[in-house]
Design an enzyme around this catalytic site. Structure first.
Site, mmCIF file in Angstrom:
data_model
loop_
_atom_site.group_PDB
_atom_site.id
_atom_site.type_symbol
_atom_site.label_atom_id
_atom_site.label_comp_id
_atom_site.label_asym_id
_atom_site.label_seq_id
_atom_site.Cartn_x
_atom_site.Cartn_y
_atom_site.Cartn_z
ATOM 1 N N ARG A 173 0.774 -1.312 -0.134
ATOM 2 C CA ARG A 173 0.043 -0.327 -0.046
ATOM 3 C C ARG A 173 0.857 1.389 0.215
ATOM 4 N NH1 ARG A 173 -4.394 0.004 4.119
ATOM 5 N NH2 ARG A 173 -5.322 1.737 3.332
ATOM 6 N N CYS A 174 2.087 1.228 0.076
ATOM 7 C CA CYS A 174 3.204 2.387 0.149
ATOM 8 C C CYS A 174 3.734 2.743 -1.386
ATOM 9 C CB CYS A 174 4.076 1.462 1.247
ATOM 10 S SG CYS A 174 5.672 3.181 0.950
ATOM 11 N N SER A 175 3.853 4.011 -1.131
ATOM 12 C CA SER A 175 4.124 4.102 -3.153
ATOM 13 C C SER A 175 5.082 3.645 -2.983
ATOM 14 C CB SER A 175 4.178 5.399 -2.925
ATOM 15 O OG SER A 175 4.203 6.531 -2.387
#
Length: 114
Positions: A10-12
């Site tokens: 979920r982390c870019s």
């Protein structure tokens, strides 16, 4: 070369680091989704030691639970305990190779260990 990324999909920044690893020639990537497969306290302490970081430097201070637990002024031991209990507190992505460990913020920082 083998590389392990401590990854949160979920982390870019974590996704960018994973893409960088996958595009690097000759790199065999293992993805460890640490929220699903949390590290032990010993693993985490060893990872930070290899990175030359303190647990405080690897803490996601903006997380609500970090504030709730008062981790801004906590000892490294207390931070490690909190990270094991609440893996969301681990700053990501961490990338580990035989050449060392780097926090991929910015993702390009992992090139140092490839």
């Amino acid at each position: 070369m083998k590389a392990t990324i401590w990854h949160n999909p979920r982390c870019s920044k974590s996704r960018e680091a994973l893409a960088l690893l996958e595009a690097a020639p000759g790199v065999d990537v293992t993805v460890r989704e640490y929220l699903k497969n949390p590290p032990s306290r010993e693993e985490l302490a060893a990872l930070y030691a290899r990175a030359g970081m303190t647990p405080a430097q690897g803490l996601r201070r903006g997380e609500a639970i970090a504030k709730e637990l008062g981790l801004a002024t906590a000892t490294d031991d207390a931070i490690l305990d909190a990270m094991v209990a609440h893996p969301i507190l681990i700053e990501r992505p961490l990338v580990e190779t035989d050449k060392g460990v780097r926090l991929g913020r910015p993702p390009e920082a992992i090139r140092e260990i490839l």
